[in-house]
Motif scaffolding. Structure first.
Motif, PDB file in Angstrom:
ATOM      1  N   TRP A 193     -11.581  -8.663  -9.664  1.00 20.01           N
ATOM      2  CA  TRP A 193     -10.156  -8.755  -9.347  1.00 20.01           C
ATOM      3  C   TRP A 193      -9.808  -8.014  -8.070  1.00 20.01           C
ATOM      4  O   TRP A 193      -8.890  -8.386  -7.357  1.00 20.01           O
ATOM      5  CB  TRP A 193      -9.316  -8.217 -10.503  1.00 20.01           C
ATOM      6  CG  TRP A 193      -9.606  -8.943 -11.767  1.00 20.01           C
ATOM      7  CD1 TRP A 193     -10.179  -8.442 -12.886  1.00 20.01           C
ATOM      8  CD2 TRP A 193      -9.366 -10.322 -12.025  1.00 20.01           C
ATOM      9  NE1 TRP A 193     -10.315  -9.409 -13.826  1.00 20.01           N
ATOM     10  CE2 TRP A 193      -9.815 -10.580 -13.334  1.00 20.01           C
ATOM     11  CE3 TRP A 193      -8.824 -11.373 -11.291  1.00 20.01           C
ATOM     12  CZ2 TRP A 193      -9.738 -11.843 -13.913  1.00 20.01           C
ATOM     13  CZ3 TRP A 193      -8.745 -12.624 -11.876  1.00 20.01           C
ATOM     14  CH2 TRP A 193      -9.190 -12.852 -13.158  1.00 20.01           C
ATOM     15  N   TYR A 194     -10.581  -6.969  -7.798  1.00 22.94           N
ATOM     16  CA  TYR A 194     -10.276  -6.212  -6.582  1.00 22.94           C
ATOM     17  C   TYR A 194     -10.590  -7.039  -5.346  1.00 22.94           C
ATOM     18  O   TYR A 194      -9.803  -7.081  -4.398  1.00 22.94           O
ATOM     19  CB  TYR A 194     -11.032  -4.886  -6.581  1.00 22.94           C
ATOM     20  CG  TYR A 194     -10.375  -3.884  -7.488  1.00 22.94           C
ATOM     21  CD1 TYR A 194      -9.414  -3.016  -7.007  1.00 22.94           C
ATOM     22  CD2 TYR A 194     -10.677  -3.846  -8.841  1.00 22.94           C
ATOM     23  CE1 TYR A 194      -8.781  -2.121  -7.841  1.00 22.94           C
ATOM     24  CE2 TYR A 194     -10.038  -2.955  -9.690  1.00 22.94           C
ATOM     25  CZ  TYR A 194      -9.100  -2.097  -9.182  1.00 22.94           C
ATOM     26  OH  TYR A 194      -8.455  -1.232 -10.012  1.00 22.94           O
ATOM     27  N   SER A 195     -11.752  -7.724  -5.378  1.00 23.33           N
ATOM     28  CA  SER A 195     -12.075  -8.531  -4.193  1.00 23.33           C
ATOM     29  C   SER A 195     -11.126  -9.721  -4.108  1.00 23.33           C
ATOM     30  O   SER A 195     -10.710 -10.114  -3.012  1.00 23.33           O
ATOM     31  CB  SER A 195     -13.537  -8.989  -4.245  1.00 23.33           C
ATOM     32  OG  SER A 195     -13.800  -9.597  -5.480  1.00 23.33           O
ATOM     33  N   THR A 196     -10.733 -10.282  -5.269  1.00 18.70           N
ATOM     34  CA  THR A 196      -9.763 -11.376  -5.244  1.00 18.70           C
ATOM     35  C   THR A 196      -8.464 -10.912  -4.609  1.00 18.70           C
ATOM     36  O   THR A 196      -7.906 -11.588  -3.744  1.00 18.70           O
ATOM     37  CB  THR A 196      -9.442 -11.852  -6.676  1.00 18.70           C
ATOM     38  OG1 THR A 196     -10.632 -11.839  -7.431  1.00 18.70           O
ATOM     39  CG2 THR A 196      -8.834 -13.235  -6.652  1.00 18.70           C
ATOM     40  N   ALA A 197      -7.986  -9.744  -5.068  1.00 20.76           N
ATOM     41  CA  ALA A 197      -6.717  -9.219  -4.545  1.00 20.76           C
ATOM     42  C   ALA A 197      -6.837  -9.014  -3.042  1.00 20.76           C
ATOM     43  O   ALA A 197      -5.937  -9.361  -2.280  1.00 20.76           O
ATOM     44  CB  ALA A 197      -6.368  -7.915  -5.242  1.00 20.76           C
ATOM     45  N   TRP A 198      -7.986  -8.467  -2.625  1.00 22.18           N
ATOM     46  CA  TRP A 198      -8.163  -8.155  -1.210  1.00 22.18           C
ATOM     47  C   TRP A 198      -8.038  -9.410  -0.352  1.00 22.18           C
ATOM     48  O   TRP A 198      -7.348  -9.424   0.663  1.00 22.18           O
ATOM     49  CB  TRP A 198      -9.530  -7.483  -1.017  1.00 22.18           C
ATOM     50  CG  TRP A 198      -9.738  -6.986   0.363  1.00 22.18           C
ATOM     51  CD1 TRP A 198     -10.367  -7.635   1.371  1.00 22.18           C
ATOM     52  CD2 TRP A 198      -9.302  -5.730   0.893  1.00 22.18           C
ATOM     53  NE1 TRP A 198     -10.354  -6.866   2.494  1.00 22.18           N
ATOM     54  CE2 TRP A 198      -9.704  -5.685   2.237  1.00 22.18           C
ATOM     55  CE3 TRP A 198      -8.622  -4.632   0.358  1.00 22.18           C
ATOM     56  CZ2 TRP A 198      -9.445  -4.604   3.061  1.00 22.18           C
ATOM     57  CZ3 TRP A 198      -8.363  -3.553   1.177  1.00 22.18           C
ATOM     58  CH2 TRP A 198      -8.770  -3.534   2.503  1.00 22.18           C
ATOM     59  N   THR A 199      -8.722 -10.500  -0.783  1.00 26.00           N
ATOM     60  CA  THR A 199      -8.701 -11.712   0.034  1.00 26.00           C
ATOM     61  C   THR A 199      -7.414 -12.506  -0.164  1.00 26.00           C
ATOM     62  O   THR A 199      -6.777 -12.911   0.802  1.00 26.00           O
ATOM     63  CB  THR A 199      -9.905 -12.609  -0.289  1.00 26.00           C
ATOM     64  OG1 THR A 199      -9.973 -12.751  -1.701  1.00 26.00           O
ATOM     65  CG2 THR A 199     -11.190 -12.018   0.241  1.00 26.00           C
ATOM     66  N   GLU A 200      -7.001 -12.696  -1.449  1.00 26.90           N
ATOM     67  CA  GLU A 200      -5.856 -13.577  -1.723  1.00 26.90           C
ATOM     68  C   GLU A 200      -4.567 -13.067  -1.112  1.00 26.90           C
ATOM     69  O   GLU A 200      -3.774 -13.829  -0.583  1.00 26.90           O
ATOM     70  CB  GLU A 200      -5.657 -13.710  -3.229  1.00 26.90           C
ATOM     71  CG  GLU A 200      -6.180 -14.999  -3.793  1.00 26.90           C
ATOM     72  CD  GLU A 200      -5.813 -15.127  -5.245  1.00 26.90           C
ATOM     73  OE1 GLU A 200      -4.692 -14.740  -5.611  1.00 26.90           O
ATOM     74  OE2 GLU A 200      -6.655 -15.594  -6.020  1.00 26.90           O
ATOM     75  N   PHE A 201      -4.331 -11.768  -1.223  1.00 21.53           N
ATOM     76  CA  PHE A 201      -3.064 -11.232  -0.746  1.00 21.53           C
ATOM     77  C   PHE A 201      -3.130 -10.819   0.711  1.00 21.53           C
ATOM     78  O   PHE A 201      -2.161 -10.295   1.241  1.00 21.53           O
ATOM     79  CB  PHE A 201      -2.628 -10.039  -1.598  1.00 21.53           C
ATOM     80  CG  PHE A 201      -2.430 -10.375  -3.034  1.00 21.53           C
ATOM     81  CD1 PHE A 201      -1.568 -11.392  -3.398  1.00 21.53           C
ATOM     82  CD2 PHE A 201      -3.102  -9.693  -4.016  1.00 21.53           C
ATOM     83  CE1 PHE A 201      -1.379 -11.714  -4.722  1.00 21.53           C
ATOM     84  CE2 PHE A 201      -2.910 -10.010  -5.344  1.00 21.53           C
ATOM     85  CZ  PHE A 201      -2.057 -11.031  -5.696  1.00 21.53           C
ATOM     86  N   GLY A 202      -4.281 -11.012   1.362  1.00 21.09           N
ATOM     87  CA  GLY A 202      -4.414 -10.558   2.742  1.00 21.09           C
ATOM     88  C   GLY A 202      -4.131  -9.064   2.843  1.00 21.09           C
ATOM     89  O   GLY A 202      -3.378  -8.602   3.699  1.00 21.09           O
TER      90      GLY A 202
END
Lengths: 278, 292
Positions: A55-64
């Protein structure tokens, strides 16, 4: 302390019980977010079914998040720099001088802190939109200056009062001019106070939601605002990645606050701030 | 000659070149706070229709809008009262020195860093129907089915307590540490018990501080916006006045109505603050007058 506890035992138990309940609930609130941000799937059980850091990497990429963090940092640094530059001289005059209209000026500096941000935020954002500042970094910085400058003034006043005025007089006797007194005498003595005020303004600016929310455009969102948008648009994003982002936010705030607490004693500082409304 | 004399006379009253240092700060506050505020007030008297007071009439005539005032007060007054009332005994107990005081103070400061979103997420997770709180109560057997504590009044109320309590506590703790402990010892020497000492010595001295703390906590709670949307029921039971103002200004683009609501919000908030500060002056003069 122990004597007092024996005298008022039931009351003491009740009070410490209430503190414990508050702290347990607080821990529950924080832990549940942290656990959820690492959890794989979590529906009707005590703990999630598996663990992941996805989820951390998702948050990092998805939310810019990188861009958001850069904007947050830019806004915070600019607000701190301007409010210190503007606020410190003003607080020097207010702490040292008495002149006609001083109380009025003080009240003027206090009002932005006493009013809810939304109350002045809406007209301020309207004005900033009118002049084309809002929606950009400049608008966000300008809006955040409104509570920050008074805050610097209030925080700096006790620090300035601590400096012995005879030091300045001696410098003046030796022929120093006002700007020299500022640069050579006051600035070095005020470094701890300026640091404390800067860090507190930094914490406040990073955490300031309303004003940034009202003035930010799509490319000038700070972390709090991005967080709010991602959460209020729930359903599109996985809740866990919103949680991961919230954890990142709180961790950075906590680091800032721990640094701030090394410089200032919270009870003293708040006491200074609150004395002023009288 | 006259110029020098004038400068001299002004300097005697405290007006000299140093006051220029005030100018940047004053200019910022005037340009970014006073002018927008005046502009907003002006805007609120220039609605598209309905004459000078059209926007205000529109706000007070519509029950859905008008009730936001009571909703906001219904949330912020109890929250502020609870925060202050709970802080007094806890701070009273913690005013001395004991081991771990600094740690406990730091832990109580933590909620300030949480931010509204993490608090909201946490409350949804923790107090939600499948959250740990309901789960614990169910497993003890205290309740038969989950209690609904989020997405209604209580969710917002708890988030106000979580963010407001540490603030109130720190303020009251600093007020209490400012009261001279020898006063209480003198009372003890004269035979006053614990409750009497608190009631007759500490409380009257603390009362002005309590009023100020209440005002600041109330301002925090009154401007509740994000948590009312995230953990509350923004269309119904927690439609607070800031939501109404935001909705009018940025979703309907009726800047006049939005400014009018912001003005109403400021007036209501300042009215409550004025009442509390007025009561405070009564309280304070009363107790000092009683001594003589």
């Amino acid at each position: 302390m122990s004597r007092a506890r024996i005298v008022a035992s039931p009351a003491a138990w009740l009070i410490w019980g209430a503190v414990a309940f508050f702290l347990i609930s607080l821990a529950g609130v924080i832990t549940s977010v942290v656990v959820n941000s690492f959890g794989l799937r979590w529906f009707d059980t005590w703990l999630p079914q598996g663990w992941t850091t996805r989820w951390y990497s998702t948050a990092w990429t998805e939310f810019g998040l990188f861009d958001v963090l850069v904007v947050t940092l830019e806004v915070a640094v600019l607000v701190v720099a301007v409010s210190v530059l503007v606020g410190v001289p003003a607080s020097y005059v207010l702490a040292r001088r008495s002149f006609p209209g001083r109380r009025l000026v003080y009240l003027l500096f206090l009002l932005p802190i006493l009013m809810p941000p939304i109350t002045y935020g809406i007209p301020l954002a309207t004005v900033l939109y009118k002049y084309g500042f809002a929606g950009h970094l400049a608008g966000v910085v300008l809006a955040n200056l409104v509570p920050s400058i008074p805050f610097v003034i209030l925080t700096m006043t006790p620090f300035i009062e601590q400096i012995d005025p005879t030091v300045e007089r001696a410098a003046r006797m030796c022929g120093a001019r006002t700007h020299q007194i500022f640069a050579r005498i006051l600035a070095p003595l005020l470094i701890p106070g300026i640091l404390a005020a800067s860090i507190l303004v930094l914490v406040r600016t990073v955490g300031m939601f309303e004003l940034t929310f009202l003035t930010a455009g799509p490319d000038s969102q700070t972390l709090v605002v991005a967080l709010y948008y991602s959460m209020s648009a729930a359903g599109i994003r996985a809740q866990q990645s919103v949680d991961a982002m919230a954890v990142l936010y709180t961790t950075s705030m906590l680091v800032l606050l721990v640094i701030a607490l090394r410089f200032v004693n919270p009870t003293q500082l708040v006491a200074r701030v609150k004395e002023e409304p009288d | 000659m006259t110029r020098v004399a004038l400068r001299h006379r002004l300097a005697e009253r405290g007006v000299d070149r140093h006051l220029w240092l005030l100018l940047p700060g004053l200019a910022c506050v005037l340009a970014l706070f006073v002018y927008p505020f005046a502009y907003g007030i002006g805007l609120s008297f220039q609605p598209a229709e309905g004459g000078v007071f059209g926007a205000y009439r529109a706000f007070f005539a519509d029950a859905y809008q008008r009730d936001t005032i009571t909703t906001t007060l219904g949330l912020s007054l109890p929250a502020a009262i609870l925060n202050v009332a709970a802080s007094v005994p806890i701070a009273y107990r913690m005013r001395g020195r004991f081991r771990g005081k600094r740690l406990l103070t730091t832990v109580l400061v933590v909620p300030i860093t949480l931010g509204t979103v993490l608090t909201a997420e946490g409350l949804l997770n923790y107090l939600g129907p499948a959250g740990w709180f309901n789960r614990a109560l169910l497993s003890i057997g205290l309740i038969d089915e989950p209690v609904r504590l989020t997405n209604n009044y209580w969710g917002v109320f708890f988030s106000l307590v979580i963010t407001g309590f540490p603030f109130a506590f720190l303020l009251i703790l600093s007020y209490l540490s400012g009261i001279d402990p020898t006063l209480e010892r003198a009372a003890a020497t004269l035979g006053a018990g614990g409750w009497q000492r608190f009631r007759r010595i500490t409380l009257p001295l603390l009362a002005p501080g309590l009023a100020t703390t209440f005002c600041l906590t109330f301002v925090l709670a009154f401007s509740v916006f994000p948590s009312a949307v995230l953990v509350g029921d923004p269309a119904g039971s927690t439609r607070v006045i800031s939501i109404a103002a935001y909705h009018a200004a940025y979703e309907v683009y009726d800047y006049s109505l939005g400014s009018a609501i912001a003005v109403v919000m400021g007036v209501v908030e300042l009215a409550v603050v004025a009442v509390v500060l007025g009561l405070r002056s009564l309280l304070y003069t009363g107790s000092t007058g009683g001594k003589g």
